[in-house]
Enzyme design. Structure first.
Site, PDB file in Angstrom:
ATOM      1  N   GLY A   1       9.200   3.774   0.472  1.00  0.00           N
ATOM      2  CA  GLY A   1       9.790   2.603  -0.170  1.00  0.00           C
ATOM      3  C   GLY A   1       8.752   1.537  -0.450  1.00  0.00           C
ATOM      4  N   ASN A   2       7.592   1.622   0.272  1.00  0.00           N
ATOM      5  CA  ASN A   2       6.475   0.729  -0.017  1.00  0.00           C
ATOM      6  C   ASN A   2       5.728   1.159  -1.283  1.00  0.00           C
ATOM      7  OD1 ASN A   2       6.197   0.030   3.285  1.00  0.00           O
ATOM      8  ND2 ASN A   2       5.618  -1.591   1.869  1.00  0.00           N
ATOM      9  N   SER A   3       6.054   2.300  -1.817  1.00  0.00           N
ATOM     10  CA  SER A   3       5.352   2.829  -2.983  1.00  0.00           C
ATOM     11  C   SER A   3       5.322   1.805  -4.104  1.00  0.00           C
ATOM     12  CB  SER A   3       6.037   4.099  -3.490  1.00  0.00           C
ATOM     13  OG  SER A   3       6.001   5.111  -2.532  1.00  0.00           O
TER      14      SER A   3
ATOM     15  N   HIS B   1       5.365   8.477  -9.423  1.00  0.00           N
ATOM     16  CA  HIS B   1       6.385   9.302  -8.756  1.00  0.00           C
ATOM     17  C   HIS B   1       7.673   8.517  -8.519  1.00  0.00           C
ATOM     18  CE1 HIS B   1       4.838   7.519  -4.911  1.00  0.00           C
ATOM     19  NE2 HIS B   1       6.090   7.679  -4.531  1.00  0.00           N
TER      20      HIS B   1
ATOM     21  N   GLY C   1     -17.398  15.913 -18.505  1.00  0.00           N
ATOM     22  CA  GLY C   1     -17.739  17.264 -18.930  1.00  0.00           C
ATOM     23  C   GLY C   1     -18.693  17.961 -17.984  1.00  0.00           C
TER      24      GLY C   1
ATOM     25  N   ASP D   1      -0.844   8.923 -10.452  1.00  0.00           N
ATOM     26  CA  ASP D   1       0.366   8.368  -9.841  1.00  0.00           C
ATOM     27  C   ASP D   1       0.488   6.871 -10.109  1.00  0.00           C
ATOM     28  OD1 ASP D   1       2.775   8.584  -8.556  1.00  0.00           O
ATOM     29  OD2 ASP D   1       1.951   8.266  -6.560  1.00  0.00           O
TER      30      ASP D   1
END
Length: 462
Positions: free
Chosen positions: A208-210, A104, A267, A134
């Protein structure tokens, strides 16, 4: 109302040096240092990421009408582009410039700039990204001999361990916060990510720590900070990190040249073991995942598993949710095998299953309708296991799915992921059926479709 704010994610594994012995400080001098030696060693491998993302502005619906287009001119209602700047963090995983961050943050960026702690700047490209997980792996241009963090076996992490979060919260600059590991194996209920399987920490994590690092007291990477649970938008001490073992598989695939993450396909449809189900199966303690459905092409079906079986372990590791099964198989990687421990009729058994990608069988036959139809630009595909996995469809879905509604399909109410059952009463089993049904269909068109498992009928006049 609680809302999960995505902050970061990643995955990677290198040759990890021998793990240093964890010990209690032996002197006042060691106590006074706190975490300073660890931070000094680890911080240079955590970077700031600045990404530029160009998004299309929404067009005014009035000017989709031919009258307004003729009156004001064809270019009057051209969609406007908006430039958004994204701020996040990343972790260097190798000395030649592989970096992990969140999808992101960088996944749709047109320009990415990475800044190290010594103020060097690098341009970067996403070489492998996965929106659902992500996670994004970047490669820095003209980078060599960079500091990087060794990856710890995240299966060995325990609740109560000290942990440090390093990142760039709110763009104030590199910041370190401390806490403990407060939970393990957190899944989509906590974060909104159905494929999630996270380490929980109370170390402060903020926007902002992402993509930043969660490390242990030896400076080894435990996970990539990815999200928080919050009411206010700030840290409330409930943060989540993607385990290093999954990051490792992403890095391995990126270094192998993959541009898309390939995860083993089970599956199956499964459900958590409840106390009632456990009692009905004669189990003293609820554990494992109950298989509720099996696709005919499932490798688990080929391995002999049946509906009603309970899978309790994957490669010796306990699993108690479908997300945990998916995580364990993803860490093992495509191409090998995994040993599943199962319970059937009160008897425990072990079954070896192949780890394969979702089969692209039968052929998807992706088709884009042309101007001879009433919906040019509509993109459709036959449903097969690969399409089910890509689109997140139910395991039992068959027929044809909408990949892109196009201009006219979108205005008619079609959406990406709609499964077409019939058009004007004609059954739809193949993209060719759609082409025939929308070529000179008459003045009225009626779609019967499934949307999110619910029946929907769309009617409109041409």
């Amino acid at each position: 109302m609680l809302r999960a704010l995505l902050l970061c994610l990643p995955f990677a594994l290198l040759q990890t040096p021998a793990h240093a012995e964890t010990k209690v400080p032996q002197s006042q001098a060691e106590i006074s240092l706190g975490f300073a030696p660890v931070v000094k060693e680890a911080a240079p491998a955590v970077v700031n990421i600045y990404a530029k993302i160009v998004r299309q502005g929404r067009a005014n619906p009035f000017f989709s009408d031919p009258f307004f287009q003729d009156f004001f001119g064809g270019g009057f209602n051209e969609p406007r582009q908006r430039v958004q700047n994204s701020l996040g963090s990343g972790v260097i995983l190798s000395d030649d410039g592989y970096v992990v961050s969140n999808y992101h943050v960088v996944g749709t960026a047109t320009e990415i700039r990475v800044v190290t702690t010594d103020r060097r700047e690098f341009s970067a490209q996403v070489v492998l990204g996965d929106k659902e997980s992500d996670i994004a792996i970047l490669r820095l241009e003209d980078a060599e001999r960079l500091p990087y963090l060794p990856l710890r076996d995240s299966d060995q992490v325990e609740v109560g361990e000290l942990a440090l979060a390093i990142g760039n919260p709110f763009g104030v600059g590199q910041t370190v916060s401390s806490g403990i590991i407060s939970g393990l194996a957190r899944t989509g209920t906590a974060t909104g990510n159905a494929r999630g399987y996270f380490i929980q920490t109370d170390a402060a994590i903020n926007p902002g720590n992402s993509g930043g690092a969660l490390i242990d007291v030896n400076g080894d990477l435990i996970g990539i900070n990815t999200s928080i649970l919050t009411r206010s938008g700030g840290s409330n001490g409930v943060g989540f990190a993607i385990p290093a073992n999954l990051v490792a598989e992403f890095l391995r695939q990126a270094q192998a040249g993959n541009d898309q993450f390939v995860s083993p396909w089970a599956g199956i449809s499964g459900q958590h073991m409840s106390a009632d189900i456990a009692e009905s199966l004669g189990m003293a303690i609820p554990q494992g995942v109950v298989i509720s459905n099996l696709h005919p092409l499932s490798p688990l079906a080929e391995g002999g598993l049946r509906v009603g079986d309970v899978v309790t372990h994957v490669d010796g590791d306990e699993v108690n949710s479908p997300a945990e099964m998916n995580f364990r198989m993803s860490v093992a990687g495509v191409g090998g095998t995994s040993v599943l421990t199962l319970l059937r009729g009160g008897t425990q058994d072990e079954v070896e299953v192949a780890l394969i990608p979702a089969p692209d069988t039968p052929s998807a036959d992706e088709t884009t309708l042309d101007d001879r139809t009433v919906m040019p630009g509509l993109v459709i595909s036959r449903i097969n296991p690969a399409v089910i996995a890509k689109m997140g469809l139910r395991l039992t879905e068959t027929g044809v799915v909408v990949l892109d509604a196009g201009r006219y399909g979108g205005r008619s109410g079609l959406r990406v992921g709609d499964v077409l059952n019939s058009i004007n009463g004609n059954a739809i089993a193949h993209p060719n059926d759609v082409t025939r049904a929308l070529t000179d269909p008459g003045r009225r068109v009626q779609f019967e479709l499934l949307r999110g498992g619910r029946s929907v009928s769309l009617r409109f006049r041409l």
